[in-house]
Design an enzyme around this catalytic site. Structure first.
Site, mmCIF file in Angstrom:
data_model
loop_
_atom_site.group_PDB
_atom_site.id
_atom_site.type_symbol
_atom_site.label_atom_id
_atom_site.label_comp_id
_atom_site.label_asym_id
_atom_site.label_seq_id
_atom_site.Cartn_x
_atom_site.Cartn_y
_atom_site.Cartn_z
ATOM 1 N N ASP A 154 -7.540 -5.903 3.590
ATOM 2 C CA ASP A 154 -6.897 -4.593 3.651
ATOM 3 C C ASP A 154 -6.921 -4.039 5.070
ATOM 4 O O ASP A 154 -7.982 -3.683 5.588
ATOM 5 C CB ASP A 154 -7.624 -3.637 2.678
ATOM 6 C CG ASP A 154 -6.902 -2.312 2.535
ATOM 7 O OD1 ASP A 154 -5.787 -2.164 3.059
ATOM 8 O OD2 ASP A 154 -7.479 -1.419 1.880
ATOM 9 N N SER A 167 0.833 -1.196 0.000
ATOM 10 C CA SER A 167 0.000 0.000 0.000
ATOM 11 C C SER A 167 0.873 1.254 0.000
ATOM 12 O O SER A 167 1.600 1.522 0.961
ATOM 13 C CB SER A 167 -0.923 0.004 1.219
ATOM 14 O OG SER A 167 -1.669 1.198 1.193
ATOM 15 N N HIS A 203 -8.168 1.852 -4.495
ATOM 16 C CA HIS A 203 -9.198 1.703 -3.461
ATOM 17 C C HIS A 203 -9.778 3.082 -3.149
ATOM 18 O O HIS A 203 -9.111 3.924 -2.538
ATOM 19 C CB HIS A 203 -8.526 1.071 -2.223
ATOM 20 C CG HIS A 203 -9.424 0.949 -1.031
ATOM 21 N ND1 HIS A 203 -8.921 0.687 0.229
ATOM 22 C CD2 HIS A 203 -10.774 1.033 -0.886
ATOM 23 C CE1 HIS A 203 -9.920 0.627 1.098
ATOM 24 N NE2 HIS A 203 -11.055 0.838 0.449
ATOM 25 N N HIS A 210 -1.176 -1.196 -4.297
ATOM 26 C CA HIS A 210 -2.460 -0.793 -3.726
ATOM 27 C C HIS A 210 -2.396 0.717 -3.485
ATOM 28 O O HIS A 210 -1.461 1.227 -2.847
ATOM 29 C CB HIS A 210 -2.715 -1.530 -2.410
ATOM 30 C CG HIS A 210 -4.065 -1.267 -1.824
ATOM 31 N ND1 HIS A 210 -5.202 -1.914 -2.243
ATOM 32 C CD2 HIS A 210 -4.456 -0.423 -0.836
ATOM 33 C CE1 HIS A 210 -6.240 -1.475 -1.554
ATOM 34 N NE2 HIS A 210 -5.819 -0.567 -0.683
ATOM 35 N N MET A 238 -11.948 5.532 -1.184
ATOM 36 C CA MET A 238 -12.692 5.813 0.051
ATOM 37 C C MET A 238 -13.261 7.213 -0.108
ATOM 38 O O MET A 238 -12.857 8.167 0.580
ATOM 39 C CB MET A 238 -11.751 5.692 1.256
ATOM 40 C CG MET A 238 -11.443 4.239 1.603
ATOM 41 S SD MET A 238 -9.910 4.055 2.525
ATOM 42 C CE MET A 238 -8.761 3.994 1.172
ATOM 43 N N MET A 250 -8.535 8.897 -0.438
ATOM 44 C CA MET A 250 -9.428 9.263 0.679
ATOM 45 C C MET A 250 -9.868 10.714 0.534
ATOM 46 O O MET A 250 -9.043 11.574 0.221
ATOM 47 C CB MET A 250 -8.683 9.117 2.003
ATOM 48 C CG MET A 250 -8.123 7.730 2.228
ATOM 49 S SD MET A 250 -7.189 7.698 3.751
ATOM 50 C CE MET A 250 -6.600 6.016 3.748
ATOM 51 N N MET A 296 -12.353 -4.938 4.577
ATOM 52 C CA MET A 296 -11.570 -4.037 5.422
ATOM 53 C C MET A 296 -11.356 -4.716 6.778
ATOM 54 O O MET A 296 -12.321 -5.050 7.476
ATOM 55 C CB MET A 296 -12.290 -2.705 5.619
ATOM 56 C CG MET A 296 -12.387 -1.841 4.372
ATOM 57 S SD MET A 296 -10.813 -1.569 3.528
ATOM 58 C CE MET A 296 -9.834 -0.792 4.818
ATOM 59 N N ASP A 336 -4.565 4.066 -2.157
ATOM 60 C CA ASP A 336 -5.723 4.509 -1.369
ATOM 61 C C ASP A 336 -6.071 5.962 -1.658
ATOM 62 O O ASP A 336 -5.239 6.851 -1.460
ATOM 63 C CB ASP A 336 -5.399 4.389 0.123
ATOM 64 C CG ASP A 336 -5.303 2.947 0.564
ATOM 65 O OD1 ASP A 336 -6.245 2.182 0.306
ATOM 66 O OD2 ASP A 336 -4.269 2.585 1.166
HETATM 67 C C1 DX5 Z 1 -6.753 1.929 5.177
HETATM 68 C C2 DX5 Z 1 -6.250 1.653 3.786
HETATM 69 C C3 DX5 Z 1 -5.221 0.616 3.704
HETATM 70 C C4 DX5 Z 1 -3.925 0.946 4.403
HETATM 71 C C5 DX5 Z 1 -3.397 -0.342 4.938
HETATM 72 O O1 DX5 Z 1 -7.856 2.753 5.111
HETATM 73 O O2 DX5 Z 1 -7.320 1.242 2.949
HETATM 74 O O3 DX5 Z 1 -4.951 0.227 2.366
HETATM 75 O O4 DX5 Z 1 -2.974 1.531 3.552
HETATM 76 O O5 DX5 Z 1 -2.311 -0.043 5.712
HETATM 77 P P1 DX5 Z 1 -1.721 -1.048 6.793
HETATM 78 O O6 DX5 Z 1 -1.263 -2.273 6.035
HETATM 79 O O7 DX5 Z 1 -0.588 -0.258 7.364
HETATM 80 O O8 DX5 Z 1 -2.797 -1.367 7.780
HETATM 81 ZN ZN ZN Z 2 -6.820 0.318 0.965
#
Ligand code: DX5
Ligand code: ZN
Length: 216
Positions: A175, A8, A66, A33, A68, A37, A137, A35
């Protein structure tokens, strides 16, 4: 099928983004991956298209994006243009999830659906054959480096049963909080894709840590 590992980028060093992307390129990881947000659906803001395009410029492996964010339908084409291979939306943000999934596939991407820890896997029962990936999640979304929620194993087992009952090819992605203590049990329970941020990027030797997660 052997499992996939998706480091990630949220946990990468953004001052050395190209270096970290190239580390993943040279490693045994199969995906990136990424993210996104928005500070509305989740209590954090990560980054948007300019940074995603910078990742795309150097990444030599598929981008597993991903979202969010609320109203993801507005940006589907833009995510395709920014290099997304898999585009995952949250069940909790999509009142017309069937339509959203069809739009992602029509844009030429694999369609993923993420479920928050409190959302039962059964909500996807009528849609499973249309979904390429379900992202469970295993932390509350918004931040890297959180503690893994143990109930996730039960959700993997139930989702796996649903996938078998439908003879679907849906991948199960985990995740949040994946580490060297829980990854083997997750694979054994039925996970197909492991996302790992903190475990990879905070380790002394990220390349070696990825290799451990891949070899299983
Ligand atoms: C959290 C993200 C994850 C995050 C995971 O909201 O969707 O993808 O980067 O990070 P770790 O592996 O550090 O929990
Ligand atoms: Zn994620």
């Amino acid at each position: 099928m052997s499992h996939l590992v998706a480091p990630s980028i949220l946990s990468a060093d953004f001052g050395n983004l190209q270096r970290d992307v190239e580390m993943v390129n040279a490693s045994k990881a199969q995906w990136f991956h990424v993210d996104i947000m928005d500070g509305v659906f989740v209590p954090n803001i990560s980054f948007g298209f300019p940074v995603l395009k910078a990742i795309q410029k150097h990444a030599k492996k598929p981008l597993d994006v991903h979202l969010m964010i609320v109203e993801p339908d507005k940006y589907i084409t833009e995510f395709k243009n920014a290099g997304a291979h898999v585009l995952t939306v949250h069940y909790e943000t999509c009142p017309h999830l069937h339509r959203t999934i069809q739009a992602i596939k029509a844009a030429g991407m694999k369609a993923g659906v993420a479920l928050n820890p409190h959302t039962p896997v059964e909500v996807l029962n009528e849609l499973l054959l249309d979904i390429d990936l379900v992202c469970l999640m295993s932390v509350n979304p918004g931040f890297g480096g959180q503690k893994f929620i143990e109930n996730t194993y039960r959700k993997v087992t139930r989702l796996k049963e649903m996938i078998t009952a439908h003879t679907a090819n849906t991948l199960i992605e985990i995740d949040g909080g994946v580490d060297l203590n829980n990854y083997a049990k997750l694979i054994h329970t039925g996970a197909n894709v492991l996302v790992a941020g903190n475990t990879v990027f905070s380790s002394a030797n990220p390349t070696q840590t990825i290799e451990q997660l891949v070899i299983g």
